[in-house]
Structure formats: structure tokens, C-alpha cells
Design a protein around this motif. Structure first.
Motif, PDB file in Angstrom:
ATOM      1  N   ILE A 141       8.197   5.497  -4.543  1.00 21.02           N
ATOM      2  CA  ILE A 141       9.405   5.466  -3.719  1.00 21.02           C
ATOM      3  C   ILE A 141       9.211   4.598  -2.482  1.00 21.02           C
ATOM      4  N   GLU A 142       8.020   4.653  -1.873  1.00 19.03           N
ATOM      5  CA  GLU A 142       7.792   3.907  -0.640  1.00 19.03           C
ATOM      6  C   GLU A 142       7.436   2.441  -0.873  1.00 19.03           C
ATOM      7  N   ALA A 143       7.126   2.052  -2.123  1.00 15.93           N
ATOM      8  CA  ALA A 143       6.711   0.680  -2.404  1.00 15.93           C
ATOM      9  C   ALA A 143       7.754  -0.380  -2.035  1.00 15.93           C
ATOM     10  N   PRO A 144       9.057  -0.181  -2.312  1.00 14.40           N
ATOM     11  CA  PRO A 144      10.006  -1.230  -1.931  1.00 14.40           C
ATOM     12  C   PRO A 144      10.026  -1.527  -0.435  1.00 14.40           C
TER      13      PRO A 144
ATOM     14  N   GLY B 295       1.388  -3.592  -2.578  1.00 12.77           N
ATOM     15  CA  GLY B 295      -0.017  -3.758  -2.230  1.00 12.77           C
ATOM     16  C   GLY B 295      -0.387  -3.221  -0.865  1.00 12.77           C
ATOM     17  N   SER B 296       0.531  -2.535  -0.180  1.00  8.48           N
ATOM     18  CA  SER B 296       0.242  -2.012   1.158  1.00  8.48           C
ATOM     19  C   SER B 296      -0.777  -0.884   1.084  1.00  8.48           C
ATOM     20  N   PRO B 297      -1.561  -0.689   2.161  1.00  7.02           N
ATOM     21  CA  PRO B 297      -2.557   0.404   2.158  1.00  7.02           C
ATOM     22  C   PRO B 297      -1.934   1.772   1.885  1.00  7.02           C
TER      23      PRO B 297
ATOM     24  N   VAL C 230      -1.074   1.868  -2.015  1.00  2.44           N
ATOM     25  CA  VAL C 230      -2.305   1.866  -2.810  1.00  2.44           C
ATOM     26  C   VAL C 230      -3.082   3.163  -2.600  1.00  2.44           C
ATOM     27  N   GLY C 231      -3.131   3.638  -1.347  1.00  2.00           N
ATOM     28  CA  GLY C 231      -3.811   4.902  -1.069  1.00  2.00           C
ATOM     29  C   GLY C 231      -3.149   6.067  -1.775  1.00  2.00           C
ATOM     30  N   SER C 232      -1.811   6.053  -1.846  1.00  2.00           N
ATOM     31  CA  SER C 232      -1.093   7.117  -2.560  1.00  2.00           C
ATOM     32  C   SER C 232      -1.441   7.115  -4.039  1.00  2.00           C
ATOM     33  N   PHE C 233      -1.470   5.935  -4.635  1.00  2.00           N
ATOM     34  CA  PHE C 233      -1.813   5.845  -6.054  1.00  2.00           C
ATOM     35  C   PHE C 233      -3.262   6.279  -6.295  1.00  2.00           C
TER      36      PHE C 233
END
Length: 524
Positions: free
Chosen positions: A224-227, A232-234, A237-240
Motif C-alpha cells: 500500500i505504501e509503495a506508490p 525501492g524505499s527503505p 523494502v524493510g516491510s517486505f
């Protein structure tokens, strides 16, 4: 020894059809609530000033908690009584709905939906878990179709009633309407549903429950926060990474458990695995469409809330018609051709829908929505019936919980991923080059925001650009859905065992689970 209702095939319980009525009433509540919320999303975006991400969380907070708690909920019902926990779930659901009517910010609405998700987690797996113990193979398909159709029947009612409420009252009225619906469900369970339990079921594993909740929540959060932050934001990526670690820890812990809460061995059987895959894919696409369509119909098509409910009826009608037709089709040709055909029809509908333009008109939309509903019904009802047939009677709660968890994970990811794809495509394609920075940010945040800016500044070109951007994003999502449905159809056509009803009935007379039946059909 499990203290459950005797198997329907040896000692039919004369109350079983009345009990099915109680389950239908309970499921009707959840089907009603699902679509009444979706049709309210554009209104929430305007009245609560909620962004697309907040709208995704309003829907997904419910689904994430639902999916994470479904397995322990099934075990609680096995140990302490399925009817008792089913009624408790309906009351928790009602508590969350009442809280939702009193709040006025997106964050508090998300909290209310989370509480409602806890209640729903108790209702659905326990409702399904009693079916194998009450109905034999021949009757069970009818029972599954009735439960599925009850949720489908609630879906068209939700937008219609929700539309009437939203056109005359504030958005919180969509939660208030749950009071009489839950009261009917509770009364039906109290007077019609026999109690059943399995005291030998494993205890609820708190650590595994935490792993599943954190893992699924982190996955959905990242999508949800990716857009907004970038894939590639920390943060993303940290959530994944956190999600992968938690879900891996869950799998390791469950594989080592003597009596696991998450019975991963079921996924080693082709029948259960591919039927679950088909049902999960259907839920993925269906949930994503229900998230996107109200905004398209209201903001691009110009419908009011009630009109949006009416315009969703073709999809719901197609689903109910196909759900009814799927049972005799399976009896004639077996589940594999029916499930595969349903997925192929769903693929066609999605690819047809991807050709929608901002000025296409509702007739074209109604056409592909009807076809999509037919595909959903043909694929999901026989797939769920065959998968439920693979759950041993003494593990009914935890087994049906696994199936429904997979479906709800698919729904949560569908809302998060497909909603994020729409949001990304929309933000990239809308033309805000001549707007002040603050107005441009509001327009890129949501289609509702863009229309508000266009109206306030007198810029009809901005509204047209926003509509075209949203429809382009929706088209890209439908292409993804079509490809996913096609791949799943090919897998089921090649690998799904075709267990015919006659074989299922003979196996049931020997009290063999569906795993034995699929192995005799080459299923392992």
C-alpha cells in the motif's frame, strides 16, 4: 474423540437444513457488509478527506486481521463450541460496527474495521467448518453453494441499501445498518444451529498467530505504501523483509509442531492445493474489482451511491446464476472442467474490461461485469466444495480455516496490490503541470481530490485528465487480472484431479477423506 454431529451420510441430522439456514443468515451479514463499505469509499474520500492509501487500509485492516485470526478462530471453535464462538464473533462484529458509527477520522474508521475483522474471523471459518460434519458428499455441494450464494445475495443488497443511506444520511449509517442484520444472525444460530466441538484439537499457538498477523500486515503495508514512497524505499523494502522473516518463522514453527495450527501437509495434496489456488485467485480479482469499481462508477460515470449499487448488480447476478449452475455441471463432468472454464471466462472478462475508455458508457461495463460474475461463480463454488471435501471431520475448524485464510490473504493482497497499481498509474498519468503545488498534490492523491480541485478552480480539463488516468490504471489492473486467471486456468486444467461425485460418494461411505480420493485419481 471429537464430539460433533454424526456424519450426515450415516445418521442424517433432521435439523441440518434448518442449521444451514442459520449459517446462511450469518454469512449474509458479512456479504452485506463487504459491498456496503465499498460503495461508500468515494463518499468517505470526500467527507473524511481520506487518501487512496487510507481507503485501502479501511478495507484491508478488516481483511488482514480476518486472515491472521481465522486459523486460531477455527481452533477455538473446535475446542469450546462452534456455535458459541460463532455467536461471539457476530457480537464482536457488531461492537466494531457501532464504534464505526461514532468516529470521524480515517484512522478511527480503520480501528473500527479492525474490530469488525476480529468478529468476521470467528464467523466464516466456523460457519464452514460445520458443513462436513452435517452433510455428506452429495448434499455438501448444495450446502456450500447455499452458503456461497448467501454471501453473494448480501453483496447486491449492500450497495443498494448503502446507496439509499448515503444519499440521505451520513457515511456512518452504513455501519448502523448492521444491528438488525447481526440480530437476525444471532437469533438464527441460537435456535437453529446445533453445537459441535472437537476437544482433542490443538491449543491456539499465540506465537504462530503473532507471526501470521505481523507477516501479513507488513506485506500489505509495503504494497500500500509503495506508490507514495517508492518500491525501492527503505520503508517498503524493510516491510517486505519483515514480512518474509515472519512468514518463514511461521512455516518453520508449524512444520515442527506435533499438532500444527497451520496444517501445511494439506498443501501437499494436489486436490486441496489447486482448488485452493483457484478460489484464492478468484478472491484476489473480486476484491480488487470491488475496490476500484465504485470510484469508477461514481467519479467517472457520474452515478450517485444508489446508482452505483444498481450498476454492480450485473456482476452479482452473474455470480449467483453461475453458483447455482455449477453444482449440476460438476455432477455431470466433474470439477476440473468447470473450475477451468470459470477461470477462462474470468480471463476473458478482465481482458474485455481492460478496453474500457472514460467515455465507453455503462452498457459496455455491464457486459464485462456480467461475464466476470459468471466466471467467479463457475470457478469458486466447485473449487471451495472440492477443497472442503479434503478436510477430515475431526479437523474441520482448522482445515476450513486454512482454506479461508488463503482466500482472505488473496483478497487482502488483491486490494493492496491492485489498488496500488491503480494509484501509481493514476498519479503518473494525470496532468497537473499547471497547478500550484498544493493543488497538484491533492489531485494526484485521489480521483475524488482531482475532481474537487477541478471544481474549485474551474478546470474541466483537469477532471477529464483525471478520469482518463484512472481508467488507464484500471485497464492495466484488468490486464494483470486476466493474465493471472489464464495462468491459473492452465494449471488447473493440467494438474487438478477430476474427482467425480460418484467416486466422492463411494469414498465417503468408507469415511475416507478426499486426500485418499485424489490419490486414487492420480492426485499425489
Amino acid at each position: 474423540m471429537a464430539t460433533v454431529t454424526p456424519h450426515a451420510e450415516t445418521q442424517p441430522d433432521p435439523r441440518r437444513w434448518w442449521a444451514l439456514g442459520a449459517l446462511v443468515a450469518s454469512m449474509l451479514v458479512l456479504g452485506f457488509d463487504l459491498t456496503i463499505l465499498n460503495v461508500a469509499l468515494p463518499t468517505m474520500a470526500e467527507q473524511l478527506e481520506a487518501s487512496t492509501g487510507e481507503l485501502q487500509w479501511i478495507v484491508d485492516s478488516y481483511v488482514v486481521v480476518f486472515a491472521a485470526l481465522m486459523l486460531p478462530a477455527g481452533l477455538l471453535g473446535d475446542r469450546f463450541g462452534r456455535r458459541r464462538m460463532l455467536i461471539a464473533g457476530l457480537l464482536v462484529f457488531l461492537t466494531g460496527a457501532l464504534f464505526g458509527t461514532l468516529v470521524s477520522t480515517p484512522e478511527l474508521v480503520i480501528a473500527a474495521r479492525t474490530v469488525m475483522g476480529v468478529g468476521a474471523a470467528l464467523v466464516i471459518p466456523l460457519g464452514l467448518s460445520v458443513l462436513p460434519s452435517m452433510f455428506g458428499p452429495e448434499e455438501r455441494s448444495k450446502a456450500v453453494a447455499a452458503v456461497t450464494a448467501s454471501m453473494a445475495a448480501g453483496m447486491p443488497l449492500g450497495p443498494l441499501v448503502g446507496g439509499l443511506l448515503l444519499d440521505h444520511y451520513w457515511w456512518g449509517s452504513i455501519f448502523l445498518i448492521n444491528i438488525p442484520m447481526v440480530a437476525i444472525g444471532v437469533a438464527a444460530c441460537l435456535f437453529l444451529l446445533p453445537e459441535s466441538r472437537d476437544p482433542a484439537s490443538p491449543r491456539v499457538d499465540v506465537l504462530s498467530t503473532a507471526y501470521s498477523a505481523i507477516g501479513l500486515g507488513a506485506l500489505v503495508f509495503g504494497i500500500i505504501e509503495a506508490p507514495e514512497h517508492g518500491w525501492g524505499s527503505p520503508l517498503v523494502v524493510g516491510s517486505f523483509a519483515l514480512s518474509a522473516a515472519m512468514l518463514a518463522a511461521l512455516v518453520v514453527r508449524e512444520r515442527r509442531a506435533v499438532r500444527p495450527m497451520l496444517d501445511l501437509k494439506l498443501l501437499g495434496h494436489r486436490g486441496f492445493l489447486f482448488n485452493s489456488l483457484a478460489a484464492t485467485l478468484g478472491t484476489f480479482v473480486f476484491s480488487g474489482l470491488l475496490f476500484m469499481l465504485p470510484t469508477y462508477l461514481q467519479e467517472v460515470g457520474g452515478s450517485d451511491a444508489f446508482g452505483t449499487g444498481l450498476r454492480l448488480l450485473p456482476m452479482m447476478g452473474g455470480l449467483m446464476v453461475a453458483a447455482r449452475a455449477s453444482t449440476p455441471l460438476v455432477q455431470r463432468v466433474g470439477p476440473r472442467p468447470v473450475v477451468t472454464a470459470g477461470l477462462a471466462v474470468l480471463c476473458f472478462a478482465a481482458l474485455l474490461g481492460s478496453r474500457t475508455e472514460a467515455d465507453s458508457g455503462y452498457g459496455f461495463t455491464a457486459l464485462w461485469l456480467t461475464i466476470a460474475g459468471l466466471g467467479f461463480g463457475l470457478a469458486m463454488v466447485p473449487a471451495m466444495d472440492a477443497a472442503l471435501g479434503g478436510i477430515p471431520h475431526d479437523e474441520a475448524g482448522s482445515g476450513s480455516g486454512l482454506l479461508m485464510t488463503l482466500r482472505q490473504v488473496g483478497g487482502a493482497i488483491g486490494i493492496a496490490l491492485l489498488g496500488s497499481l491503480v494509484a501509481s498509474a493514476y498519479a503518473d498519468r494525470i496532468d497537473t503541470s499547471r497547478l500550484p503545488a498544493e493543488a497538484a498534490d491533492a489531485a494526484r492523491e485521489s480521483l475524488t481530490g482531482a475532481h474537487a480541485v477541478a471544481e474549485r478552480l474551474g478546470l474541466p480539463g483537469l477532471a477529464r485528465s483525471a478520469d482518463a488516468a484512472y481508467v488507464d490504471g484500471m485497464g492495466a489492473v484488468l490486464v494483470v487480472c486476466g493474465i493471472a486467471a489464464l495462468v491459473t486456468a492452465l494449471l488447473t486444467a493440467a494438474l487438478l484431479p477430476n474427482v467425480r461425485p460418484a467416486k466422492a460418494e463411494r469414498a465417503a461411505e468408507g469415511e475416507a477423506p478426499i486426500m485418499a480420493r485424489t490419490e486414487s485419481d492420480g492426485g499425489q
